[in-house]
Design an enzyme around this catalytic site. Structure first.
Site, PDB file in Angstrom:
ATOM      1  N   TYR A  69     -16.836  -7.335  -4.245  1.00  0.00           N
ATOM      2  CA  TYR A  69     -16.231  -6.215  -4.997  1.00  0.00           C
ATOM      3  C   TYR A  69     -17.310  -5.369  -5.669  1.00  0.00           C
ATOM      4  O   TYR A  69     -17.203  -4.137  -5.740  1.00  0.00           O
ATOM      5  CB  TYR A  69     -15.189  -6.741  -5.996  1.00  0.00           C
ATOM      6  CG  TYR A  69     -13.855  -6.992  -5.326  1.00  0.00           C
ATOM      7  CD1 TYR A  69     -13.526  -8.254  -4.810  1.00  0.00           C
ATOM      8  CD2 TYR A  69     -12.947  -5.955  -5.132  1.00  0.00           C
ATOM      9  CE1 TYR A  69     -12.322  -8.468  -4.144  1.00  0.00           C
ATOM     10  CE2 TYR A  69     -11.743  -6.159  -4.465  1.00  0.00           C
ATOM     11  CZ  TYR A  69     -11.442  -7.412  -3.960  1.00  0.00           C
ATOM     12  OH  TYR A  69     -10.258  -7.607  -3.283  1.00  0.00           O
ATOM     13  N   GLN A 103      -2.533   2.346  -0.306  1.00  0.00           N
ATOM     14  CA  GLN A 103      -2.947   0.944  -0.311  1.00  0.00           C
ATOM     15  C   GLN A 103      -4.397   0.847  -0.798  1.00  0.00           C
ATOM     16  O   GLN A 103      -4.910  -0.237  -1.014  1.00  0.00           O
ATOM     17  CB  GLN A 103      -2.849   0.345   1.092  1.00  0.00           C
ATOM     18  CG  GLN A 103      -1.448   0.373   1.687  1.00  0.00           C
ATOM     19  CD  GLN A 103      -1.471   0.040   3.156  1.00  0.00           C
ATOM     20  OE1 GLN A 103      -1.410  -1.135   3.554  1.00  0.00           O
ATOM     21  NE2 GLN A 103      -1.575   1.055   3.984  1.00  0.00           N
ATOM     22  N   VAL A 105      -7.753   1.218  -3.116  1.00  0.00           N
ATOM     23  CA  VAL A 105      -8.037   0.866  -4.523  1.00  0.00           C
ATOM     24  C   VAL A 105      -9.169   1.739  -5.071  1.00  0.00           C
ATOM     25  O   VAL A 105      -9.667   1.488  -6.163  1.00  0.00           O
ATOM     26  CB  VAL A 105      -8.405  -0.637  -4.626  1.00  0.00           C
ATOM     27  CG1 VAL A 105      -7.227  -1.510  -4.231  1.00  0.00           C
ATOM     28  CG2 VAL A 105      -9.632  -0.973  -3.780  1.00  0.00           C
ATOM     29  N   ASP A 106      -9.530   2.804  -4.302  1.00  0.00           N
ATOM     30  CA  ASP A 106     -10.745   3.576  -4.627  1.00  0.00           C
ATOM     31  C   ASP A 106     -10.499   4.780  -5.528  1.00  0.00           C
ATOM     32  O   ASP A 106     -11.445   5.436  -5.965  1.00  0.00           O
ATOM     33  CB  ASP A 106     -11.435   4.031  -3.321  1.00  0.00           C
ATOM     34  CG  ASP A 106     -10.500   4.859  -2.399  1.00  0.00           C
ATOM     35  OD1 ASP A 106     -10.680   4.785  -1.162  1.00  0.00           O
ATOM     36  OD2 ASP A 106      -9.604   5.566  -2.921  1.00  0.00           O
ATOM     37  N   HIS A 121      -1.844  -1.520  -4.278  1.00  0.00           N
ATOM     38  CA  HIS A 121      -2.721  -2.699  -4.351  1.00  0.00           C
ATOM     39  C   HIS A 121      -3.684  -2.650  -5.523  1.00  0.00           C
ATOM     40  O   HIS A 121      -4.702  -3.337  -5.523  1.00  0.00           O
ATOM     41  CB  HIS A 121      -3.496  -2.858  -3.036  1.00  0.00           C
ATOM     42  CG  HIS A 121      -2.600  -3.080  -1.855  1.00  0.00           C
ATOM     43  ND1 HIS A 121      -3.018  -2.875  -0.560  1.00  0.00           N
ATOM     44  CD2 HIS A 121      -1.311  -3.473  -1.764  1.00  0.00           C
ATOM     45  CE1 HIS A 121      -2.018  -3.143   0.276  1.00  0.00           C
ATOM     46  NE2 HIS A 121      -0.960  -3.502  -0.426  1.00  0.00           N
ATOM     47  N   CYS A 149     -14.647 -11.831 -20.168  1.00  0.00           N
ATOM     48  CA  CYS A 149     -13.849 -11.018 -21.090  1.00  0.00           C
ATOM     49  C   CYS A 149     -14.548 -10.891 -22.448  1.00  0.00           C
ATOM     50  O   CYS A 149     -14.960 -11.898 -23.032  1.00  0.00           O
ATOM     51  CB  CYS A 149     -12.486 -11.694 -21.272  1.00  0.00           C
ATOM     52  SG  CYS A 149     -11.418 -10.914 -22.461  1.00  0.00           S
ATOM     53  N   THR A 190      -3.828   4.137   8.229  1.00  0.00           N
ATOM     54  CA  THR A 190      -3.562   2.726   7.945  1.00  0.00           C
ATOM     55  C   THR A 190      -3.200   1.996   9.232  1.00  0.00           C
ATOM     56  O   THR A 190      -2.524   2.539  10.106  1.00  0.00           O
ATOM     57  CB  THR A 190      -2.441   2.530   6.900  1.00  0.00           C
ATOM     58  OG1 THR A 190      -2.217   1.128   6.701  1.00  0.00           O
ATOM     59  CG2 THR A 190      -1.137   3.192   7.316  1.00  0.00           C
ATOM     60  N   ASN A 215      -3.841   8.845  12.954  1.00  0.00           N
ATOM     61  CA  ASN A 215      -4.737   7.696  13.061  1.00  0.00           C
ATOM     62  C   ASN A 215      -5.594   7.887  14.298  1.00  0.00           C
ATOM     63  O   ASN A 215      -5.099   8.387  15.305  1.00  0.00           O
ATOM     64  CB  ASN A 215      -3.905   6.403  13.183  1.00  0.00           C
ATOM     65  CG  ASN A 215      -4.719   5.163  12.879  1.00  0.00           C
ATOM     66  OD1 ASN A 215      -5.802   4.981  13.439  1.00  0.00           O
ATOM     67  ND2 ASN A 215      -4.225   4.325  11.969  1.00  0.00           N
TER      68      ASN A 215
END
Ligand code: BV8
Ligand code: ZN
Length: 247
Positions: A69, A103, A105-106, A121, A149, A190, A215
């Site tokens: 990640y 979908q 996450v950017d 997501h 944390c 996708t 696509n």
């Protein structure tokens, strides 16, 4: 529909539509330089999804998951939205309604100016504490190899939806509502293999909507949609909006 010129037929559908829902995947960010998951520029160090995008993989080797990640966050720090993202943001400004169900996450849709965005997501820029469940916005920040944390000291995880995890509360409900209320459903970039996101194009078809796929490859939805345009989202979407000469 003009079978001889599917791009023109799709552009005509788009011109007539007043309410549009768009499902996007990693393919729409590919031309920004963001690797996709299942394409030739596929995954990272050949590791499989279950190792990297699952609670089990994180519990077993959190450092390896964070390495992946953090590498993706590093890539994203250097990229910009591409003409595909920009065309969809323009569509939101020119139509009665245009909702993006992503979908990805950017957050590149939001950076391009899209406001009606559902992140099925989650977001790679947010972290979630595995102890106190606080969320932290770490947009653009370089994180340590195993972030903890600042409140309770427990391990942080990426605030994304992993395999076997449920989607954010209400996300699919809103996505399905947009699928029901739209005149036109576009599914762009996708592979349509991940569920429940992969069910949306079929749900739109079952609701009698016109469905257009963009696509560079075929997907499991290809045979069910009204028009499947083969090519790059960053080239075809601007063409459909007439922001570049229609072929
Ligand atoms: C869940 C983490 C409820 C974030 C990801 C049926 C119902 C419910 C669940 C399931 C089901 N069947 C199976 C499942 C389980 C599972 C699933 O779908 N498995 C699949 C693999 C069979 N689903 C889940 O676990 C989901 N959770 O349903 O919860 C539940 C809970 C408990 C028990 C039961 C049910 C959670 C799914 C989310 C998983 N998380 N990632 C992150 O790190 O990013 S998924 C991952 O794949 C990414 O999020 C990505 O968004 C997603 C989909 O991939 P794509 O975006 O499509 O990308 P891909 O590379 O595959 O394809 C790119 C496409 O673009 C290609 O077609 C390529 O040709 C094209 N392309 C490339 N470049 C271009 C282009 N096209 C045009 N132009 C270009 N330039
Ligand atoms: Zn905490």
């Amino acid at each position: 529909m003009d079978q001889t010129n599917p791009i023109k037929a799709a552009a005509d559908w788009l011109a007539q539509a007043e309410s549009i829902a768009v499902l996007t995947g990693a393919g729409i960010s590919q031309e920004s330089g963001v690797p996709t998951f299942r394409g030739t520029d596929g995954l990272w160090k050949g590791l499989s999804f279950s190792d990297l995008a699952s609670p089990e993989g994180f519990a077993e080797k959190p450092r390896r998951v964070w390495e992946w990640y953090n590498w993706r966050r590093e890539v994203l720090r250097g990229v910009e939205p591409n003409p595909g993202h920009e065309a969809l943001a323009k569509l939101e400004r020119s139509k009665g309604f245009c909702g993006i169900i992503t979908q990805n996450v950017d957050r590149l849709h939001q950076t391009a100016g899209s406001q009606n965005v559902i992140e099925l997501h989650g977001s790679i820029w947010e972290t979630l504490c595995t102890g106190c469940e606080r969320r932290f916005d770490k947009t653009g920040e370089a994180l340590p190899e195993e972030p903890t944390c600042e409140v309770c000291g427990e391990r942080l995880r990426p605030a994304v939806v992993w395999f076997g995890e449920t989607l954010p509360t209400g996300a699919m409900e809103t996505a399905l509502a947009w699928t029901q209320q739209c005149d036109l459903f576009i599914v762009a970039g996708t592979s349509n293999v991940v569920y429940p996101a992969g069910s949306l194009a079929f749900a739109a078809k079952q609701a009698g909507k016109t469905v257009i796929e963009i696509n560079w490859d075929e997907t499991p939805a290809t045979d069910s949609v009204d028009i499947s345009l083969r090519g790059k989202t960053g080239e075809i979407l601007p063409q459909l909006l007439g922001t570049s000469a229609l072929s």
